[in-house]
Motif scaffolding. Structure first.
Motif, PDB file in Angstrom:
ATOM      1  N   LEU A  84       1.028  -1.264   0.364  1.00 44.63           N
ATOM      2  CA  LEU A  84      -0.088   0.004   0.161  1.00 44.63           C
ATOM      3  C   LEU A  84       0.957   1.291   0.015  1.00 44.63           C
ATOM      4  O   LEU A  84       1.492   1.571   1.089  1.00 44.63           O
ATOM      5  CB  LEU A  84      -0.887  -0.100   1.232  1.00 44.63           C
ATOM      6  CG  LEU A  84      -1.800   1.284   1.529  1.00 44.63           C
ATOM      7  CD1 LEU A  84      -2.780   1.397   0.410  1.00 44.63           C
ATOM      8  CD2 LEU A  84      -2.532   1.379   2.572  1.00 44.63           C
ATOM      9  N   LEU A  85       0.934   2.012  -1.136  1.00 46.58           N
ATOM     10  CA  LEU A  85       1.726   3.049  -1.132  1.00 46.58           C
ATOM     11  C   LEU A  85       0.807   4.357  -1.089  1.00 46.58           C
ATOM     12  O   LEU A  85       0.150   4.514  -2.072  1.00 46.58           O
ATOM     13  CB  LEU A  85       2.486   3.080  -2.700  1.00 46.58           C
ATOM     14  CG  LEU A  85       3.371   4.225  -2.785  1.00 46.58           C
ATOM     15  CD1 LEU A  85       4.404   4.484  -2.026  1.00 46.58           C
ATOM     16  CD2 LEU A  85       4.045   4.133  -4.478  1.00 46.58           C
ATOM     17  N   CYS A  86       1.044   5.180  -0.206  1.00 45.83           N
ATOM     18  CA  CYS A  86       0.357   6.180   0.090  1.00 45.83           C
ATOM     19  C   CYS A  86       1.352   7.499   0.006  1.00 45.83           C
ATOM     20  O   CYS A  86       2.346   7.660   0.456  1.00 45.83           O
ATOM     21  CB  CYS A  86      -0.420   6.297   1.485  1.00 45.83           C
ATOM     22  SG  CYS A  86      -1.604   5.180   1.979  1.00 45.83           S
ATOM     23  N   ALA A 145       5.119   9.611 -13.984  1.00 38.14           N
ATOM     24  CA  ALA A 145       5.366   8.302 -14.840  1.00 38.14           C
ATOM     25  C   ALA A 145       5.553   7.119 -13.905  1.00 38.14           C
ATOM     26  O   ALA A 145       4.963   6.201 -14.129  1.00 38.14           O
ATOM     27  CB  ALA A 145       6.556   8.330 -15.859  1.00 38.14           C
ATOM     28  N   ALA A 146       6.067   7.566 -12.633  1.00 34.29           N
ATOM     29  CA  ALA A 146       6.279   6.288 -11.735  1.00 34.29           C
ATOM     30  C   ALA A 146       5.242   5.773 -11.047  1.00 34.29           C
ATOM     31  O   ALA A 146       4.779   4.559 -10.918  1.00 34.29           O
ATOM     32  CB  ALA A 146       7.478   6.739 -10.618  1.00 34.29           C
ATOM     33  N   VAL A 147       4.424   7.060 -10.685  1.00 37.56           N
ATOM     34  CA  VAL A 147       2.986   6.560  -9.968  1.00 37.56           C
ATOM     35  C   VAL A 147       2.354   5.944 -10.958  1.00 37.56           C
ATOM     36  O   VAL A 147       1.404   4.906 -10.496  1.00 37.56           O
ATOM     37  CB  VAL A 147       2.344   7.972  -9.474  1.00 37.56           C
ATOM     38  CG1 VAL A 147       0.718   7.855  -9.068  1.00 37.56           C
ATOM     39  CG2 VAL A 147       3.228   8.770  -8.416  1.00 37.56           C
ATOM     40  N   ALA A 148       1.958   6.207 -12.041  1.00 35.52           N
ATOM     41  CA  ALA A 148       1.271   5.654 -13.174  1.00 35.52           C
ATOM     42  C   ALA A 148       1.529   4.508 -13.418  1.00 35.52           C
ATOM     43  O   ALA A 148       0.711   3.415 -13.580  1.00 35.52           O
ATOM     44  CB  ALA A 148       1.250   6.469 -14.453  1.00 35.52           C
ATOM     45  N   SER A 149       2.822   3.891 -13.128  1.00 31.19           N
ATOM     46  CA  SER A 149       3.423   2.627 -13.677  1.00 31.19           C
ATOM     47  C   SER A 149       3.140   1.658 -12.266  1.00 31.19           C
ATOM     48  O   SER A 149       2.500   0.459 -12.574  1.00 31.19           O
ATOM     49  CB  SER A 149       4.930   2.753 -13.808  1.00 31.19           C
ATOM     50  OG  SER A 149       5.557   1.181 -13.876  1.00 31.19           O
ATOM     51  N   LEU A 150       3.185   2.346 -11.072  1.00 30.62           N
ATOM     52  CA  LEU A 150       2.910   1.339  -9.705  1.00 30.62           C
ATOM     53  C   LEU A 150       1.482   1.218  -9.681  1.00 30.62           C
ATOM     54  O   LEU A 150       1.054   0.088  -9.351  1.00 30.62           O
ATOM     55  CB  LEU A 150       3.592   2.297  -8.968  1.00 30.62           C
ATOM     56  CG  LEU A 150       4.953   2.138  -8.506  1.00 30.62           C
ATOM     57  CD1 LEU A 150       5.660   3.165  -7.512  1.00 30.62           C
ATOM     58  CD2 LEU A 150       5.398   0.659  -7.972  1.00 30.62           C
ATOM     59  N   THR A 189      -2.178   2.314  -4.671  1.00 31.04           N
ATOM     60  CA  THR A 189      -1.755   3.541  -4.610  1.00 31.04           C
ATOM     61  C   THR A 189      -2.723   4.472  -4.066  1.00 31.04           C
ATOM     62  O   THR A 189      -4.011   4.252  -4.417  1.00 31.04           O
ATOM     63  CB  THR A 189      -1.075   3.862  -5.866  1.00 31.04           C
ATOM     64  OG1 THR A 189      -2.048   3.826  -6.885  1.00 31.04           O
ATOM     65  CG2 THR A 189       0.063   3.223  -6.281  1.00 31.04           C
ATOM     66  N   ALA A 190      -2.497   5.385  -3.193  1.00 31.76           N
ATOM     67  CA  ALA A 190      -3.367   6.572  -2.582  1.00 31.76           C
ATOM     68  C   ALA A 190      -2.609   7.805  -2.796  1.00 31.76           C
ATOM     69  O   ALA A 190      -1.303   8.030  -2.197  1.00 31.76           O
ATOM     70  CB  ALA A 190      -3.829   6.053  -1.188  1.00 31.76           C
ATOM     71  N   ILE A 191      -3.227   8.905  -2.978  1.00 28.40           N
ATOM     72  CA  ILE A 191      -2.874  10.167  -2.827  1.00 28.40           C
ATOM     73  C   ILE A 191      -3.499  10.871  -1.664  1.00 28.40           C
ATOM     74  O   ILE A 191      -4.639  10.628  -1.507  1.00 28.40           O
ATOM     75  CB  ILE A 191      -2.920  10.988  -4.009  1.00 28.40           C
ATOM     76  CG1 ILE A 191      -2.357  10.804  -5.097  1.00 28.40           C
ATOM     77  CG2 ILE A 191      -2.558  12.412  -3.773  1.00 28.40           C
ATOM     78  CD1 ILE A 191      -1.005  10.376  -5.239  1.00 28.40           C
ATOM     79  N   ASP A 222      -2.909  11.532 -12.186  1.00 24.52           N
ATOM     80  CA  ASP A 222      -3.427  10.445 -12.473  1.00 24.52           C
ATOM     81  C   ASP A 222      -2.959   9.294 -11.920  1.00 24.52           C
ATOM     82  O   ASP A 222      -1.811   9.208 -11.738  1.00 24.52           O
ATOM     83  CB  ASP A 222      -3.759  10.426 -14.060  1.00 24.52           C
ATOM     84  CG  ASP A 222      -4.645  11.603 -14.518  1.00 24.52           C
ATOM     85  OD1 ASP A 222      -5.449  11.978 -13.864  1.00 24.52           O
ATOM     86  OD2 ASP A 222      -4.415  11.907 -15.798  1.00 24.52           O
ATOM     87  N   GLY A 223      -3.726   8.133 -11.743  1.00 17.18           N
ATOM     88  CA  GLY A 223      -3.310   6.814 -11.727  1.00 17.18           C
ATOM     89  C   GLY A 223      -3.805   6.117 -10.576  1.00 17.18           C
ATOM     90  O   GLY A 223      -4.702   5.133 -10.458  1.00 17.18           O
ATOM     91  N   PRO A 224      -3.853   6.518  -9.116  1.00 17.84           N
ATOM     92  CA  PRO A 224      -4.356   6.082  -8.204  1.00 17.84           C
ATOM     93  C   PRO A 224      -5.791   5.784  -8.258  1.00 17.84           C
ATOM     94  O   PRO A 224      -6.544   6.692  -8.665  1.00 17.84           O
ATOM     95  CB  PRO A 224      -3.677   7.033  -7.005  1.00 17.84           C
ATOM     96  CG  PRO A 224      -2.616   7.565  -7.552  1.00 17.84           C
ATOM     97  CD  PRO A 224      -2.940   7.840  -9.020  1.00 17.84           C
ATOM     98  N   LYS A 225      -6.257   4.806  -7.495  1.00 20.61           N
ATOM     99  CA  LYS A 225      -7.706   4.683  -7.463  1.00 20.61           C
ATOM    100  C   LYS A 225      -8.305   5.075  -6.024  1.00 20.61           C
ATOM    101  O   LYS A 225      -9.600   5.330  -6.199  1.00 20.61           O
ATOM    102  CB  LYS A 225      -8.110   3.066  -7.502  1.00 20.61           C
ATOM    103  CG  LYS A 225      -7.814   2.661  -8.890  1.00 20.61           C
ATOM    104  CD  LYS A 225      -8.207   1.087  -8.811  1.00 20.61           C
ATOM    105  CE  LYS A 225      -8.038   0.322 -10.047  1.00 20.61           C
ATOM    106  NZ  LYS A 225      -8.418  -1.058  -9.926  1.00 20.61           N
TER     107      LYS A 225
END
Length: 269
Positions: free
Chosen positions: A28-30, A55-60, A68-70, A84-87
């Motif tokens: 779990l990456l916050c 790019a790294a966040v999108a790939s992870l 992933t979470a912001i 963009d990227g995290p759900k």
């Protein structure tokens, strides 16, 4: 780590992170946004993640074993537009949470929106003579930006902010201090750490949580993930509940790329 202990350089302790990832099946990456994925800038509206972090966040976010979470102090709609990227997104220091296709808002924060609006409108007038002082109404919280305010008058801003909140908030609002900002929010026992704990509660027990952030408001999240998980403080070696530190958003990209290329493969299948 104890909050009175400076975090250690992450590159000197990569083996511990390898070991922790190898004992887990999910990550779990916050991530905080400003000062973490995006460099701090004088104009908050101009903040953007570095291309490497984006790019790294999108790939992870595409990795099946990674969630992933912001987790940001920005309003939910604002921060969602910037990365963009995290759900999962937590805005306003966790007072609003977007996950599973819906948005939830802390009920007390919602009830105090009109009072917060009155405070922000009053501060616009009271602090108008202060050069470069900006008031940001984020619906559930407000921010007084003083990064570009002359150092000689920042104490005036602090006193005036507290005075207005005390007068109009009537005990229902409070002021906290961040990196050259004053945050105004509802007097409730809820912060980034609570939001991270809520997100983590839905993860399998074999999940290792990692939180990366740069400010005082991130300390509650560090306390939530440590010691079983990994807290990484961005910039500075001041005492923190995080175990490790990196120097800048550029260094954050190095950590994220390492997680993407090496760390994910260490997770137990």
């Amino acid at each position: 780590m104890s909050p009175t202990t400076p975090p250690r350089p992450i590159d000197e302790h990569r083996d511990r992170i390898r070991s922790r990832l190898a004992s887990a099946s999910r990550l779990l990456l916050c991530l905080d946004f400003d000062g973490t994925l995006a460099p701090i800038v004088d104009d908050p509206d101009a903040a953007a993640p570095t291309p490497e972090n984006e790019a790294a966040v999108a790939s992870l976010a595409t990795e099946p074993a990674v969630s992933t979470a912001i987790v940001s102090g920005r309003a939910l709609a604002d921060v969602r537009d910037r990365i963009d990227g995290p759900k999962t997104y937590a805005g306003n220091h966790g007072l609003e949470l977007s996950r599973h296709g819906s948005v939830t808002v802390h009920p007390v924060a919602r009830q105090r929106m009109s009072r917060l609006e009155a405070v922000c409108e009053t501060l616009e007038t009271v602090l108008e003579p202060i050069p470069n002082c900006r008031i940001e109404n984020k619906r559930l919280t407000g921010t007084v930006h003083v990064r570009s305010v002359p150092a000689s008058v920042r104490s005036v801003v602090r006193r005036q902010t507290h005075a207005v909140v005390d007068r109009l908030g009537d005990g229902s609002l409070e002021v906290s201090t961040g990196k050259r900002i004053f945050e105004i929010g509802p007097s409730v026992s809820w912060d980034k750490g609570d939001a991270v704990a809520l997100i983590a509660s839905e993860m399998p027990s074999e999940t290792v949580p990692i939180y990366i952030g740069d400010d005082v408001t991130d300390e509650s999240a560090f306390r939530t993930v440590e010691p079983d998980g990994i807290g990484i403080r961005v910039s500075g070696d001041e005492p923190s509940a995080a175990s490790y530190r990196v120097d800048s958003p550029t260094a954050v990209a190095t950590v994220l790329n390492w997680l993407d290329s090496v760390g994910v493969d260490l997770l137990e299948s």
